[in-house]
Design a protein around this motif. Structure first.
Motif, PDB file in Angstrom:
ATOM      1  N   ALA A 129     -16.485  17.910  15.187  1.00 48.43           N
ATOM      2  CA  ALA A 129     -15.482  17.663  14.147  1.00 48.43           C
ATOM      3  C   ALA A 129     -14.431  16.651  14.573  1.00 48.43           C
ATOM      4  O   ALA A 129     -13.808  15.998  13.732  1.00 48.43           O
ATOM      5  N   ASP A 130     -14.232  16.507  15.878  1.00 50.04           N
ATOM      6  CA  ASP A 130     -13.206  15.596  16.374  1.00 50.04           C
ATOM      7  C   ASP A 130     -13.610  14.153  16.073  1.00 50.04           C
ATOM      8  O   ASP A 130     -14.708  13.711  16.433  1.00 50.04           O
ATOM      9  N   PHE A 131     -12.715  13.411  15.419  1.00 49.76           N
ATOM     10  CA  PHE A 131     -13.013  12.032  15.063  1.00 49.76           C
ATOM     11  C   PHE A 131     -12.889  11.111  16.273  1.00 49.76           C
ATOM     12  O   PHE A 131     -13.628  10.140  16.404  1.00 49.76           O
ATOM     13  N   GLY A 132     -11.958  11.401  17.163  1.00 50.03           N
ATOM     14  CA  GLY A 132     -11.743  10.565  18.337  1.00 50.03           C
ATOM     15  C   GLY A 132     -10.651   9.543  18.123  1.00 50.03           C
ATOM     16  O   GLY A 132     -10.152   9.346  17.010  1.00 50.03           O
ATOM     17  N   LYS A 133     -10.275   8.859  19.202  1.00 52.20           N
ATOM     18  CA  LYS A 133      -9.251   7.817  19.134  1.00 52.20           C
ATOM     19  C   LYS A 133      -9.919   6.467  18.919  1.00 52.20           C
ATOM     20  O   LYS A 133     -10.740   6.039  19.737  1.00 52.20           O
ATOM     21  N   LEU A 142       0.855  -1.189   0.000  1.00 55.34           N
ATOM     22  CA  LEU A 142       0.000   0.000   0.000  1.00 55.34           C
ATOM     23  C   LEU A 142       0.886   1.232   0.000  1.00 55.34           C
ATOM     24  O   LEU A 142       1.675   1.449   0.927  1.00 55.34           O
ATOM     25  N   ASN A 143       0.777   2.044  -1.040  1.00 55.48           N
ATOM     26  CA  ASN A 143       1.627   3.221  -1.203  1.00 55.48           C
ATOM     27  C   ASN A 143       0.974   4.451  -0.585  1.00 55.48           C
ATOM     28  O   ASN A 143      -0.170   4.793  -0.901  1.00 55.48           O
ATOM     29  N   ILE A 144       1.705   5.112   0.302  1.00 56.61           N
ATOM     30  CA  ILE A 144       1.254   6.357   0.917  1.00 56.61           C
ATOM     31  C   ILE A 144       1.941   7.495   0.182  1.00 56.61           C
ATOM     32  O   ILE A 144       3.146   7.708   0.319  1.00 56.61           O
ATOM     33  N   GLU A 145       1.173   8.242  -0.611  1.00 56.63           N
ATOM     34  CA  GLU A 145       1.786   9.232  -1.499  1.00 56.63           C
ATOM     35  C   GLU A 145       1.256  10.649  -1.300  1.00 56.63           C
ATOM     36  O   GLU A 145       1.713  11.579  -1.950  1.00 56.63           O
ATOM     37  N   ILE A 146       0.286  10.832  -0.422  1.00 57.38           N
ATOM     38  CA  ILE A 146      -0.343  12.143  -0.287  1.00 57.38           C
ATOM     39  C   ILE A 146       0.381  12.973   0.761  1.00 57.38           C
ATOM     40  O   ILE A 146       0.885  12.440   1.745  1.00 57.38           O
ATOM     41  N   ASN A 147       0.434  14.289   0.562  1.00 57.54           N
ATOM     42  CA  ASN A 147       1.203  15.126   1.489  1.00 57.54           C
ATOM     43  C   ASN A 147       0.424  15.451   2.755  1.00 57.54           C
ATOM     44  O   ASN A 147      -0.727  15.067   2.934  1.00 57.54           O
ATOM     45  N   LEU A 148       1.076  16.225   3.625  1.00 54.85           N
ATOM     46  CA  LEU A 148       0.542  16.468   4.962  1.00 54.85           C
ATOM     47  C   LEU A 148      -0.729  17.301   4.990  1.00 54.85           C
ATOM     48  O   LEU A 148      -1.442  17.306   5.983  1.00 54.85           O
ATOM     49  N   GLU A 149      -1.020  18.017   3.931  1.00 57.21           N
ATOM     50  CA  GLU A 149      -2.127  18.961   3.963  1.00 57.21           C
ATOM     51  C   GLU A 149      -3.474  18.341   3.572  1.00 57.21           C
ATOM     52  O   GLU A 149      -4.505  19.002   3.633  1.00 57.21           O
ATOM     53  N   ILE A 150      -3.477  17.099   3.175  1.00 60.78           N
ATOM     54  CA  ILE A 150      -4.705  16.438   2.740  1.00 60.78           C
ATOM     55  C   ILE A 150      -5.518  15.997   3.961  1.00 60.78           C
ATOM     56  O   ILE A 150      -4.984  15.482   4.939  1.00 60.78           O
ATOM     57  N   THR A 151      -6.824  16.199   3.907  1.00 59.82           N
ATOM     58  CA  THR A 151      -7.714  15.743   4.970  1.00 59.82           C
ATOM     59  C   THR A 151      -8.525  14.548   4.487  1.00 59.82           C
ATOM     60  O   THR A 151      -8.785  14.391   3.294  1.00 59.82           O
ATOM     61  N   LEU A 152      -8.914  13.721   5.427  1.00 62.45           N
ATOM     62  CA  LEU A 152      -9.736  12.545   5.152  1.00 62.45           C
ATOM     63  C   LEU A 152     -11.040  12.706   5.919  1.00 62.45           C
ATOM     64  O   LEU A 152     -11.043  12.771   7.150  1.00 62.45           O
ATOM     65  N   LYS A 153     -12.156  12.765   5.204  1.00 61.44           N
ATOM     66  CA  LYS A 153     -13.459  12.959   5.832  1.00 61.44           C
ATOM     67  C   LYS A 153     -14.076  11.612   6.203  1.00 61.44           C
ATOM     68  O   LYS A 153     -13.959  10.635   5.453  1.00 61.44           O
ATOM     69  N   SER A 154     -14.734  11.579   7.354  1.00 61.90           N
ATOM     70  CA  SER A 154     -15.332  10.333   7.821  1.00 61.90           C
ATOM     71  C   SER A 154     -16.454   9.856   6.906  1.00 61.90           C
ATOM     72  O   SER A 154     -16.773   8.668   6.879  1.00 61.90           O
ATOM     73  N   SER A 155     -17.069  10.763   6.145  1.00 62.68           N
ATOM     74  CA  SER A 155     -18.152  10.371   5.233  1.00 62.68           C
ATOM     75  C   SER A 155     -17.641   9.516   4.076  1.00 62.68           C
ATOM     76  O   SER A 155     -18.439   8.901   3.366  1.00 62.68           O
ATOM     77  N   VAL A 156     -16.332   9.458   3.881  1.00 60.11           N
ATOM     78  CA  VAL A 156     -15.764   8.622   2.818  1.00 60.11           C
ATOM     79  C   VAL A 156     -16.029   7.150   3.097  1.00 60.11           C
ATOM     80  O   VAL A 156     -16.296   6.367   2.187  1.00 60.11           O
ATOM     81  N   PHE A 157     -15.998   6.761   4.374  1.00 53.63           N
ATOM     82  CA  PHE A 157     -16.136   5.344   4.714  1.00 53.63           C
ATOM     83  C   PHE A 157     -17.284   5.069   5.679  1.00 53.63           C
ATOM     84  O   PHE A 157     -17.544   3.914   6.010  1.00 53.63           O
ATOM     85  N   SER A 158     -17.986   6.111   6.144  1.00 55.90           N
ATOM     86  CA  SER A 158     -19.050   5.917   7.124  1.00 55.90           C
ATOM     87  C   SER A 158     -20.338   6.613   6.679  1.00 55.90           C
ATOM     88  O   SER A 158     -20.290   7.697   6.080  1.00 55.90           O
ATOM     89  N   ASN A 159     -21.478   5.995   6.990  1.00 54.68           N
ATOM     90  CA  ASN A 159     -22.771   6.580   6.652  1.00 54.68           C
ATOM     91  C   ASN A 159     -23.260   7.553   7.716  1.00 54.68           C
ATOM     92  O   ASN A 159     -23.895   8.561   7.409  1.00 54.68           O
ATOM     93  N   SER A 160     -22.986   7.257   8.962  1.00 56.47           N
ATOM     94  CA  SER A 160     -23.496   8.072  10.053  1.00 56.47           C
ATOM     95  C   SER A 160     -22.664   7.828  11.307  1.00 56.47           C
ATOM     96  O   SER A 160     -21.874   6.874  11.379  1.00 56.47           O
ATOM     97  N   VAL A 161     -22.878   8.694  12.304  1.00 57.94           N
ATOM     98  CA  VAL A 161     -22.205   8.544  13.586  1.00 57.94           C
ATOM     99  C   VAL A 161     -23.190   8.859  14.703  1.00 57.94           C
ATOM    100  O   VAL A 161     -24.032   9.757  14.569  1.00 57.94           O
ATOM    101  N   SER A 162     -23.125   8.093  15.765  1.00 62.28           N
ATOM    102  CA  SER A 162     -23.940   8.345  16.957  1.00 62.28           C
ATOM    103  C   SER A 162     -23.017   8.370  18.174  1.00 62.28           C
ATOM    104  O   SER A 162     -21.883   7.886  18.114  1.00 62.28           O
ATOM    105  N   TYR A 163     -23.527   8.929  19.277  1.00 68.70           N
ATOM    106  CA  TYR A 163     -22.667   9.143  20.439  1.00 68.70           C
ATOM    107  C   TYR A 163     -23.316   8.592  21.707  1.00 68.70           C
ATOM    108  O   TYR A 163     -24.534   8.616  21.874  1.00 68.70           O
ATOM    109  N   VAL A 164     -22.464   8.097  22.598  1.00 67.07           N
ATOM    110  CA  VAL A 164     -22.872   7.679  23.930  1.00 67.07           C
ATOM    111  C   VAL A 164     -21.967   8.390  24.931  1.00 67.07           C
ATOM    112  O   VAL A 164     -20.746   8.212  24.899  1.00 67.07           O
ATOM    113  N   SER A 165     -22.557   9.202  25.792  1.00 67.03           N
ATOM    114  CA  SER A 165     -21.786   9.893  26.830  1.00 67.03           C
ATOM    115  C   SER A 165     -21.641   8.969  28.030  1.00 67.03           C
ATOM    116  O   SER A 165     -22.629   8.401  28.519  1.00 67.03           O
TER     117      SER A 165
END
Length: 392
Positions: A358-362, A52-75
């Motif tokens: 906006a925070d994706f989390g760990k 797997l080749n990693i070729e993109i520079n540091l300024e590129i962002t990856l949006k969670s909508s690329v691989f996920s349909n939705s997000v829910s939260y539990v406090s």
């Protein structure tokens, strides 16, 4: 007179018998060749790995909508004011979240509403106490939770109420992860520490008495460096994927066959640095002394193919391979989401665009088509679990 052979089907002339024998020999040879071809192809397939080749520079962002349909939260609610040090790993047990708090060496259990159900409270150096939990495993068949205590040289077993019930002594020699493959056998994953000169293999198979049974994957090619991230791995479909400290290789261990193999190799040789980083490097290359930040940038660029300090947050399901990496010259963490079916790799600084947060989390767990991450609010000292519904 003509020699005849008596058979159930009757008698055959000798020349016909010889002809049939030749055909049988040729058929046998062809069958052997075909078998060898099949097995050689299987061996090549088993030994094959993806680059797997990693070729993109540091300024590129990856949006969670690329691989996920939705997000829910539990406090996570904490009525008893139980201190949570740092949630580092999570598993699912009977519609409950089970967390490992490595910082405080605790196991925490919350329900899906975020209510605290229970927590372990046996820190110490006694026979049924723990002093440094680094990993845990849920035995659903026996309804127990088992932890690896590296400082106590033991595997400790809790019941569902997190009461310690028994311990097993193990000969720990740099192991930071473990996996139970039967009632009598465990896999211990070595940390590849530069101080552990006796470690020659990555995985050790031991019994409940701590006796060494077997080992897998040679460590002789490792580059030992200080402060390496611990092994990280997750399991799905009876397979464990893991990486080694400061290594850009991802391995797979099949618990059904006890067969370990290299599965992915992450290639950073074509990683493109932004222009501003390169300009900054060109200005300071001939200057001495330089600041530590400049020095780290210089190290990144000088060591071709070794930009990444190591892989982390490693997870896999039927469709996705998910992992993170970081560079020595920046505090940011970058993520890679690889669509195995469509052979599409997305890479960059991960941001959540599916909710106002906006925070994706760990990342702490991937199970089925869900990815779980932990978000910590330092101001309120509270935790949330983000549950991403992955695209099919």
């Amino acid at each position: 007179s003509r020699v005849m052979l008596i058979n159930k089907g009757g008698a055959y002339p000798l020349f016909l018998i010889k002809f049939i024998s030749i055909i049988k020999i040729m058929k046998t040879k062809y069958l052997v060749l075909i078998a060898l071809f099949i097995f050689s192809c299987k061996e090549q397939s088993d030994n094959a790995f993806e680059i797997l080749n990693i070729e993109i520079n540091l300024e590129i962002t990856l949006k969670s909508s690329v691989f996920s349909n939705s997000v829910s939260y539990v406090s996570l609610k904490n009525k008893n004011k139980t201190v949570i040090g740092e949630i580092s790993k999570m598993r699912i047990l009977e519609n409950k979240f089970v967390f490992l708090d490595k910082k405080l060496s605790k196991i925490l259990i919350f329900d899906y509403k975020g209510e605290l159900v229970g927590f372990s409270n046996n820190y110490g150096k006694g026979p049924l106490e723990v002093s440094e939990i680094v990993d845990f495993y849920i035995d659903t068949l026996n309804e127990t939770i088992e932890v690896l205590d590296v400082a106590g040289y033991k595997i400790l077993v809790y019941n569902k109420e997190l009461e310690p019930i028994r311990k097993m002594r193990v000969k720990i020699n740099g192991q930071r992860n473990f996996f139970k493959i039967s009632d009598n056998h465990y896999l211990l994953f070595n940390d590849n520490s530069p101080f552990e000169n006796k470690i020659y293999r990555t995985i050790s198979l031991v019994d409940t008495l701590g006796n060494h049974i077997n080992s897998y994957i040679d460590n002789s090619d490792l580059l030992y460096l200080l402060f390496a991230e611990r092994n990280c791995f997750n399991e799905f479909e009876k397979k464990i994927i893991f990486n080694r400290s400061y290594s850009e290789d991802i391995f797979e261990f099949d618990t059904r066959t006890n067969y370990a193999k290299l599965k992915y190799r992450i290639n950073f040789e074509n990683f493109k640095f932004p222009d501003n980083v390169l300009k900054e490097y060109s200005k300071i290359i001939d200057k001495f002394p330089v600041s530590s930040d400049y020095l780290l940038k210089l190290i990144d660029i000088a060591n071709s193919g070794k930009y990444a300090k190591g892989l982390g947050d490693l997870y896999e399901n039927n469709k996705y391979l998910f992992f993170s990496y970081d560079l020595t010259s920046t505090p940011n963490k970058y993520y890679v989401v690889y669509d195995k079916f469509n052979k599409v790799l997305n890479n960059g600084l991960l941001i959540n665009d599916l909710s106002p947060i906006a925070d994706f989390g760990k990342p702490v767990c991937m199970q089925g088509n869900k990815l779980y991450t932990v978000l910590y609010n330092e101001d309120s000292d509270t935790y949330q679990i983000a549950i991403y519904d992955l695209k099919e």
